[in-house]
Scaffold this motif. Structure first.
Motif, short mmCIF file in Angstrom:
data_model
loop_
_atom_site.label_atom_id
_atom_site.label_comp_id
_atom_site.label_asym_id
_atom_site.label_seq_id
_atom_site.Cartn_x
_atom_site.Cartn_y
_atom_site.Cartn_z
N ILE A 54 11.66 9.53 2.14
CA ILE A 54 11.19 8.15 2.26
C ILE A 54 10.11 7.94 1.21
O ILE A 54 9.19 8.75 1.09
CB ILE A 54 10.62 7.88 3.67
N TRP A 55 10.27 6.86 0.46
CA TRP A 55 9.23 6.48 -0.52
C TRP A 55 8.63 5.16 -0.04
O TRP A 55 9.38 4.20 0.18
CB TRP A 55 9.85 6.34 -1.91
N ALA A 56 7.33 5.13 0.12
CA ALA A 56 6.69 3.93 0.69
C ALA A 56 5.42 3.58 -0.06
O ALA A 56 4.73 4.44 -0.60
CB ALA A 56 6.36 4.17 2.16
N SER A 57 5.14 2.28 -0.06
CA SER A 57 3.86 1.81 -0.61
C SER A 57 2.91 1.57 0.56
O SER A 57 3.29 1.69 1.72
CB SER A 57 4.06 0.52 -1.42
N MET A 58 1.70 1.16 0.24
CA MET A 58 0.69 0.98 1.29
C MET A 58 0.92 -0.27 2.12
O MET A 58 0.30 -0.45 3.17
CB MET A 58 -0.70 0.94 0.65
N GLY A 59 1.78 -1.15 1.69
CA GLY A 59 2.05 -2.36 2.46
C GLY A 59 3.04 -3.23 1.71
O GLY A 59 3.33 -2.99 0.53
N GLU A 60 3.52 -4.26 2.38
CA GLU A 60 4.57 -5.10 1.80
C GLU A 60 4.16 -5.68 0.45
O GLU A 60 4.95 -5.78 -0.47
CB GLU A 60 4.90 -6.23 2.78
N LYS A 61 2.90 -6.07 0.33
CA LYS A 61 2.45 -6.73 -0.90
C LYS A 61 1.71 -5.76 -1.84
O LYS A 61 1.21 -6.17 -2.88
CB LYS A 61 1.48 -7.88 -0.54
N ALA A 62 1.65 -4.50 -1.44
CA ALA A 62 0.86 -3.54 -2.23
C ALA A 62 1.54 -3.23 -3.57
O ALA A 62 2.76 -3.21 -3.67
CB ALA A 62 0.66 -2.25 -1.45
N LYS A 63 0.72 -2.99 -4.58
CA LYS A 63 1.25 -2.53 -5.86
C LYS A 63 1.59 -1.05 -5.74
O LYS A 63 1.04 -0.36 -4.87
CB LYS A 63 0.20 -2.71 -6.95
N TYR A 64 2.43 -0.58 -6.63
CA TYR A 64 2.78 0.84 -6.64
C TYR A 64 3.31 1.18 -8.02
O TYR A 64 3.64 0.28 -8.81
CB TYR A 64 3.84 1.15 -5.55
N THR A 65 3.37 2.45 -8.33
CA THR A 65 3.86 2.89 -9.64
C THR A 65 5.35 3.19 -9.56
O THR A 65 5.79 3.92 -8.68
CB THR A 65 3.12 4.18 -10.08
N PHE A 66 6.12 2.60 -10.47
CA PHE A 66 7.53 2.99 -10.60
C PHE A 66 7.88 2.97 -12.08
O PHE A 66 7.88 1.91 -12.71
CB PHE A 66 8.44 2.03 -9.82
N ASN A 67 8.15 4.13 -12.62
CA ASN A 67 8.47 4.25 -14.05
C ASN A 67 9.97 4.05 -14.26
O ASN A 67 10.72 4.98 -14.53
CB ASN A 67 7.99 5.60 -14.58
N TYR A 68 10.36 2.79 -14.11
CA TYR A 68 11.78 2.42 -14.15
C TYR A 68 12.46 2.93 -15.43
O TYR A 68 13.52 3.53 -15.40
CB TYR A 68 11.90 0.89 -14.06
N ARG A 69 11.79 2.68 -16.56
CA ARG A 69 12.41 3.02 -17.85
C ARG A 69 12.62 4.52 -17.99
O ARG A 69 13.65 4.98 -18.48
CB ARG A 69 11.54 2.47 -19.00
N ALA A 70 11.61 5.28 -17.54
CA ALA A 70 11.72 6.74 -17.64
C ALA A 70 12.89 7.25 -16.79
O ALA A 70 13.63 8.15 -17.18
CB ALA A 70 10.42 7.40 -17.19
N MET A 71 13.08 6.63 -15.62
CA MET A 71 14.18 7.06 -14.74
C MET A 71 15.54 6.72 -15.36
O MET A 71 16.49 7.49 -15.27
CB MET A 71 14.06 6.36 -13.38
N LYS A 72 15.61 5.55 -16.01
CA LYS A 72 16.87 5.16 -16.64
C LYS A 72 17.20 6.12 -17.79
O LYS A 72 18.35 6.52 -17.98
CB LYS A 72 16.77 3.71 -17.14
#
Ligand code: SAM
Length: 390
Positions: A171-189
């Motif tokens: 499970i990957w979760a952020s601190m809340g519905e509106k919380a910011k979080y890091t996702f390195n989309y380009r690196a994953m692609k």
């Protein structure tokens, strides 16, 4: 003793070799809360250990908690040999209620120590992951994805009474519905050969030289593969981020964090595991900065004109570019425009004209031969950015 461990550190080759090679710059610790025990394995119970950490101080928590497997009796293979299952005391709980209480306590502390834009990862199996998921939602975490780790080489169901249990869930979760979080989309692609990374990951279980052994016996029954942590950290943390693992075991999280230039803190109450983890992490080698740096998403990258790639020689005038299926082709001119059968324009305008479309993103529409494969010209732009960033 730890020196009897048979593991050799297996390093994967660097993925981004174009950028200048230099050592990892020291993390600017000025903005890290004081008293963070970076690079340390805190002995004893993780709930007590986390209580001593400052609030809002870590960027990611990766937790591989006891699964509460509830295994009864010995398990044997068809040939009679013993199956090395998880029967350790640390995995035993009196009841679901006891397990839930424990889960709520450690998740509460994990939430307190996470920064508001931090990320939580928990790995588990069908035995515990649904309970953990409900509790973390109750505490205010917001689930971003459930990742299915499909084991490339799962253990068969020896009794033949159920389906082969071939996956675990993260499970990957952020601190809340509106919380910011890091996702390195380009690196994953990029990691996934230019296809969006999906939520089902096929990776082998931990084995070979990576598996810690002492006198031929596994040091830990549930050592996780480094490849899994590698993807988790590359996707959702940045260089210098602090990663906390409350159930450190043999330190897979610490070893990968060190390789990738992340800071780490571990908690582990079993001293044999903790010693093995320490020795393992001491042996792990940090990658140099050029290898750690990953592809940026267009949103976060500085703007680069196509013409800049042409004038700096990254895409030579006269090069031929194609659409993905090689049905359309155009030649690159010295000023960064493209020409195709007497029709010309910018990478965007020509792409739109040839398709009869109102607009076109030329960066992803046009492709070029690069190291034997057809790559979007955006990939060349990313290489340029990597090589030129400070
Ligand atoms: C599933 S294993 C983690 C394995 C680890 N991910 C690895 O790759 O080696 C869980 C670990 O948590 C430890 N543990 C269990 N309860 C704990 C607690 N309350 N505080 C600290 N460690 C605990 C166990 O000793 C065990 O090593």
């Amino acid at each position: 003793m730890v020196q009897l461990l048979t593991r050799e550190v297996a390093l994967k080759p660097a993925r981004t070799t174009k950028a200048r090679a230099r050592k990892v710059a020291p993390v600017d610790r000025a903005d890290l809360p004081r008293d963070l025990p970076l690079g340390q394995i805190i002995p004893g119970d993780c709930i007590q250990a986390m209580r001593a950490l400052p609030s809002a101080s870590v960027d990611m928590v990766f937790a591989d908690p006891p699964y509460n497997l509830q295994l009864g009796g010995d398990l044997a293979r068809p040939d009679g040999s013993h199956v090395d299952a998880v029967t350790n005391d640390w995995d035993k709980f009196d009841s679901f209620a006891t397990y839930d209480r424990f889960t709520r306590e450690w998740l509460t502390e994990a939430r307190r120590v996470l920064k508001p834009d931090g990320g939580l990862w928990v790995i588990g199996s069908y035995h515990n992951i649904f309970r953990v998921g409900a509790i973390l939602q109750d505490l205010g975490f917001w689930i971003l994805n459930d990742i299915v780790w499909r084991k490339a080489n799962p253990m068969p169901n020896f009794k033949g009474t159920r389906f082969t249990n071939a996956h675990e869930t993260l499970i990957w979760a952020s601190m809340g519905e509106k919380a910011k979080y890091t996702f390195n989309y380009r690196a994953m692609k990029t990691l996934n050969d230019e296809l969006q990374m999906r939520s089902d990951w096929v990776l082998p279980i931990c084995g070979g030289p990576e598996r810690l052994k002492k006198d031929g016996t596994k040091v830990h029954p549930t050592q996780k593969p480094e490849g899994l942590l590698y993807r988790v950290m590359l996707a959702t943390t940045n260089k210098g981020d602090v990663v906390l693992d409350p159930f450190f075991g043999t330190g897979t999280t610490g070893a990968v964090a060190k390789r990738l230039g992340r800071e780490w803190i571990g908690c582990e109450r079993d001293t044999v595991y903790a010693e093995a983890a320490r020795a393992r992490i001491d042996m792990a080698l940090e990658l140099d900065e050029s290898a750690i740096t990953t592809m940026h998403s267009a949103r976060s990258a500085p703007k680069v004109a196509f013409g800049t790639l042409v004038e700096t020689g990254w895409i030579a005038p006269g090069s031929v570019v194609f659409d993905k299926k090689r049905r359309l082709r155009a030649t690159v001119r010295a000023d960064g425009s493209l020409i195709s059968d007497a029709v010309d324009g910018s990478i965007h305008a020509l792409g739109a004209k040839l398709q009869g479309a109102p607009s076109c993103n030329g960066w992803t529409f046009w492709h070029i031969e690069h190291e034997g494969t057809l790559k979007p010209i955006d990939a060349i732009r990313q290489l340029y950015l990597l090589a030129t960033e400070d």
